[in-house]
Design a protein around this motif. Structure first.
Motif, mmCIF file in Angstrom:
data_model
loop_
_atom_site.group_PDB
_atom_site.id
_atom_site.type_symbol
_atom_site.label_atom_id
_atom_site.label_comp_id
_atom_site.label_asym_id
_atom_site.label_seq_id
_atom_site.Cartn_x
_atom_site.Cartn_y
_atom_site.Cartn_z
ATOM 1 N N GLY A 73 5.445 -7.296 0.246
ATOM 2 C CA GLY A 73 4.745 -6.182 -0.024
ATOM 3 C C GLY A 73 3.187 -7.255 1.143
ATOM 4 O O GLY A 73 2.893 -6.907 2.208
ATOM 5 N N ARG A 74 2.057 -7.001 0.389
ATOM 6 C CA ARG A 74 1.102 -7.508 0.706
ATOM 7 C C ARG A 74 0.643 -8.889 0.715
ATOM 8 O O ARG A 74 -0.914 -9.668 0.964
ATOM 9 C CB ARG A 74 -0.702 -6.612 0.114
ATOM 10 C CG ARG A 74 -0.311 -4.959 1.243
ATOM 11 C CD ARG A 74 -1.456 -4.742 2.045
ATOM 12 N NE ARG A 74 -0.987 -5.512 2.873
ATOM 13 C CZ ARG A 74 0.881 -4.921 4.055
ATOM 14 N NH1 ARG A 74 1.634 -3.598 3.760
ATOM 15 N NH2 ARG A 74 0.810 -6.320 5.107
ATOM 16 N N ASP A 77 -1.185 -11.462 2.523
ATOM 17 C CA ASP A 77 -2.276 -11.217 3.139
ATOM 18 C C ASP A 77 -3.537 -11.750 2.736
ATOM 19 O O ASP A 77 -5.045 -11.976 3.100
ATOM 20 C CB ASP A 77 -2.828 -9.220 3.771
ATOM 21 C CG ASP A 77 -1.931 -8.731 3.940
ATOM 22 O OD1 ASP A 77 -0.795 -9.545 4.486
ATOM 23 O OD2 ASP A 77 -2.208 -7.920 4.449
ATOM 24 N N GLY A 78 -3.679 -12.731 1.809
ATOM 25 C CA GLY A 78 -4.633 -13.398 1.257
ATOM 26 C C GLY A 78 -4.237 -14.872 1.134
ATOM 27 O O GLY A 78 -4.208 -15.234 2.409
ATOM 28 N N VAL A 79 -4.465 -15.940 -0.268
ATOM 29 C CA VAL A 79 -4.842 -17.057 0.924
ATOM 30 C C VAL A 79 -3.531 -17.448 0.663
ATOM 31 O O VAL A 79 -3.132 -18.511 1.055
ATOM 32 C CB VAL A 79 -5.433 -17.719 -1.107
ATOM 33 C CG1 VAL A 79 -5.059 -18.922 -0.583
ATOM 34 C CG2 VAL A 79 -6.553 -17.611 -0.337
ATOM 35 N N ARG A 110 5.799 -9.355 -8.150
ATOM 36 C CA ARG A 110 4.757 -9.414 -7.749
ATOM 37 C C ARG A 110 4.229 -10.067 -9.241
ATOM 38 O O ARG A 110 4.566 -11.417 -9.737
ATOM 39 C CB ARG A 110 3.853 -7.698 -8.257
ATOM 40 C CG ARG A 110 4.589 -6.702 -7.522
ATOM 41 C CD ARG A 110 3.893 -7.084 -5.622
ATOM 42 N NE ARG A 110 4.840 -6.348 -4.438
ATOM 43 C CZ ARG A 110 5.256 -6.189 -3.806
ATOM 44 N NH1 ARG A 110 6.121 -7.764 -3.433
ATOM 45 N NH2 ARG A 110 6.078 -5.512 -2.694
ATOM 46 N N HIS B 150 -2.881 -3.389 -4.671
ATOM 47 C CA HIS B 150 -2.213 -4.683 -3.596
ATOM 48 C C HIS B 150 -0.787 -4.617 -4.361
ATOM 49 O O HIS B 150 0.061 -4.679 -2.865
ATOM 50 C CB HIS B 150 -2.782 -5.977 -4.649
ATOM 51 C CG HIS B 150 -2.648 -7.663 -3.239
ATOM 52 N ND1 HIS B 150 -2.900 -7.664 -2.557
ATOM 53 C CD2 HIS B 150 -1.974 -8.485 -4.283
ATOM 54 C CE1 HIS B 150 -2.477 -9.114 -1.746
ATOM 55 N NE2 HIS B 150 -1.342 -9.515 -3.023
ATOM 56 N N ASP B 153 1.343 -2.152 -2.778
ATOM 57 C CA ASP B 153 1.590 -2.530 -0.755
ATOM 58 C C ASP B 153 0.363 -2.161 -0.216
ATOM 59 O O ASP B 153 0.644 -1.859 0.801
ATOM 60 C CB ASP B 153 2.505 -2.031 -0.517
ATOM 61 C CG ASP B 153 3.930 -3.556 -1.332
ATOM 62 O OD1 ASP B 153 4.250 -4.132 -1.849
ATOM 63 O OD2 ASP B 153 5.629 -2.098 -1.074
ATOM 64 N N TYR B 155 -3.484 -1.457 1.526
ATOM 65 C CA TYR B 155 -4.528 -2.254 1.928
ATOM 66 C C TYR B 155 -5.854 -2.042 0.959
ATOM 67 O O TYR B 155 -5.436 -0.711 1.225
ATOM 68 C CB TYR B 155 -4.549 -2.203 3.036
ATOM 69 C CG TYR B 155 -3.472 -2.688 4.431
ATOM 70 C CD1 TYR B 155 -3.493 -3.598 5.160
ATOM 71 C CD2 TYR B 155 -2.481 -1.714 4.666
ATOM 72 C CE1 TYR B 155 -2.745 -3.912 5.415
ATOM 73 C CE2 TYR B 155 -1.739 -2.012 5.146
ATOM 74 C CZ TYR B 155 -1.304 -3.104 5.669
ATOM 75 O OH TYR B 155 -0.419 -3.620 6.659
ATOM 76 N N GLN B 182 -6.287 -10.737 -0.847
ATOM 77 C CA GLN B 182 -6.787 -10.005 0.965
ATOM 78 C C GLN B 182 -8.251 -10.565 1.315
ATOM 79 O O GLN B 182 -8.704 -9.736 0.775
ATOM 80 C CB GLN B 182 -6.561 -8.374 0.626
ATOM 81 C CG GLN B 182 -4.913 -8.070 0.037
ATOM 82 C CD GLN B 182 -4.729 -6.677 0.118
ATOM 83 O OE1 GLN B 182 -5.381 -5.680 1.589
ATOM 84 N NE2 GLN B 182 -3.696 -5.568 -0.263
ATOM 85 N N LYS C 124 10.591 -0.033 -0.211
ATOM 86 C CA LYS C 124 9.099 0.075 0.687
ATOM 87 C C LYS C 124 8.964 -1.027 1.397
ATOM 88 O O LYS C 124 8.996 -0.711 3.433
ATOM 89 C CB LYS C 124 7.860 0.316 -0.255
ATOM 90 C CG LYS C 124 7.946 1.814 -0.971
ATOM 91 C CD LYS C 124 5.881 1.366 -1.507
ATOM 92 C CE LYS C 124 5.993 0.731 -2.839
ATOM 93 N NZ LYS C 124 4.561 -0.044 -3.343
#
Lengths: 203, 203, 203, 203
Positions: A73-74, A77-79, A110, B150, B153, B155, B182, C124
């Motif tokens: 997933g996301r 996108d972070g640390v 997650r 988050h 998924d 932004y 993020q 997803k």
């Protein structure tokens, strides 16, 4: 309305979040460095040793991502960089702190242990009302599991000496945030061991 | 893996969390005091004024609890006392910042806007990928909505000058925690207004 | 509003539900007898053989219950007796129809493949919109997975010759109910094989 | 393991699903015709009249879709055309069968009353274990709510003379499917009225 103050309300379970071989790696060997992780692991081990002599469920969690890299997933996108791949040594339980027969293990994709897992099914089946939480990271999986536990109506208790985060400041901020949700959430290994020693010894 | 850096990825929506008459009450008149709430409200109003001229969904949230006092779960075990009762003036939207025709409104029983609501259905229907978030409290509903967004998924983008929390420290700690998730989550009303002004003007 | 008629809309995945060694046991050897299961298994095998030559995700499901007997919920209040215990031979995949490297496997505690699993995260991540469904039982796991898929906005396609239920009548009633939800849900192994053969051959 | 046979286990609630003015429209005036709906409405009314004299929660449901047509998901891919728009007369409760003060009302976007609603929060708050279900359509919202209730560990009881479906055959098939899940699910208005009459009269 009187605030709830007992540490254990109804039946309890111990949740050990993401305590794996990767947790103890030095900062340059892991995408998710944890400050002072060994102290927490030692304290968790003491609690588990006592818990295993009495009648309380112990639930171990591992964050696991599929090697096909399709379920982050996301999360990149972070640390954190790529982490917790299935089959890697990092996600293995520590030899002296792994699920035994009759204990429970849950993989998750997650941060929250409730997100897309069977945790709530298991807790309802065990008739558990209080979650005694420890593990890593205070400011990520522990915090978001606690927030979800709170929203799912569980009593949340954090053993402060058994959790550690990405930094001392982030760790403390999350403990404060959890206390904002439940004033009685702060506990520690010594208090929990004392309460466990009063429980029914396992048959 | 390259980190995502655009502020808006795909289609965006604006989420305005728990900005109601109660948000602006002085500390002795509310169970949930917010520091400096008026500043955030003014900044949100500026964003909304521009957003209404272009083609972007705006979604308003209210925390609402049933007057029968049956749906608080563990929400009274912490700092907050009884709050957000349906029918009370506190939960009404502010006169100059309320949903207009064609905008969306969602009531919620818990802190996360995703928890037990139809938000995910709505976002999928709107084909939204980026959530531009503002409102109250940074360290409670904003933080836990962001964590859920988050994990679902999306932004996550927080307009830092459009959120406020229970204290400046708790506010800042939650913004840091969201940036841990993020890196590109930090934005502000000025940047968003600039991006909105480049969007298609509403027919 | 025009009804959707294409069999595959966007990207597709194949879901193989609860096709295990237990599915093929005679009625007196299993708590969940399935009529004519072997026919469905043979047809599924033909589809999978072709699917493995092209670029389409294949996801295998197993219903699994913990041996501690704590996660059955209300599942023993109906026709089914104790079933699908972890570690039993019944829940093992059939030798000629098991996940290969790069294919996906998901355990579940309830009938719907979406309930308390990471299926939605996976779909997803794979950007899948159409679910090509087969397996057992038409009137239980297939039906409730289809209803959830529908409610989660996926295109649902059932290969009618690749599902079987507790009885021919219950099987047919569930297929009718799924067609009530999505008129285009009816398909079969031959049509799907034809569509697969037009897809990009795997690198 | 002994099968549960009591009709009411623990505390019960009555769920009235999608019984609105639209339910009683003739087939040519509604996108969702229901056979013999008036009979069910009359029987439900008799149950509610008695229920209101004793201490049992009553929860009314309405399917509601936003007028912006953004939340139908795949609901228009099947037999049903555009339906249940917010603000239309069809979704209004019937004058003699609407929630009174102290009773509960929940809007939903999908067929299952559990999907993206606060039903589970409410039921936990009320400490309800048994759901006494009635309304429309047996083969859609009633069936999928029952399947979800089952998967959420509730005791499911259907008053067979208080539900009706898209056809007598589809109605009966769904009742059979629910009995497959919970053998004791079949009940009727007369039995429930008898049980209600033994409960504590409301203060």
């Amino acid at each position: 309305m009187k605030k709830q103050v007992d540490t254990i309300v109804g039946k309890a379970a111990i949740l050990i979040i993401d305590v794996t071989k990767g947790s103890l790696l030095p900062p340059d060997k892991t995408p998710i460095p944890i400050f002072d992780a060994q102290t927490a692991v030692n304290n968790i081990k003491e609690v588990v040793d006592v818990a295993r002599t009495v009648d309380i469920p112990i639930i171990f969690f591992q964050e696991l991502h599929r090697r096909e890299m399709v379920d982050f997933g996301r999360e990149l996108d972070g640390v954190e960089d790529v982490h917790c791949l299935e089959g890697s040594e990092d996600v293995e339980f520590i030899d002296y702190l792994k699920p035994m027969d009759g204990e429970f293990s849950i993989g998750k994709r997650r941060y929250s242990c409730f997100f897309a897992t069977d945790l709530n099914i298991l807790l309802k089946g065990l008739k558990v009302e209080t979650l005694i939480i420890c593990g890593f990271l205070t400011d990520v999986c522990v915090h978001y599991t606690s927030a979800d536990a709170h929203q799912h109506d569980y009593y949340v208790r954090i053993m402060h000496d058994c959790v550690r985060g990405s930094s001392p400041e982030a760790h403390q901020a999350s403990l404060n945030a959890i206390k904002y949700l439940q004033t009685a959430s702060e506990t520690n290994s010594k208090e929990i061991i004392g309460l466990l020693e009063k429980m029914t010894v396992k048959a």
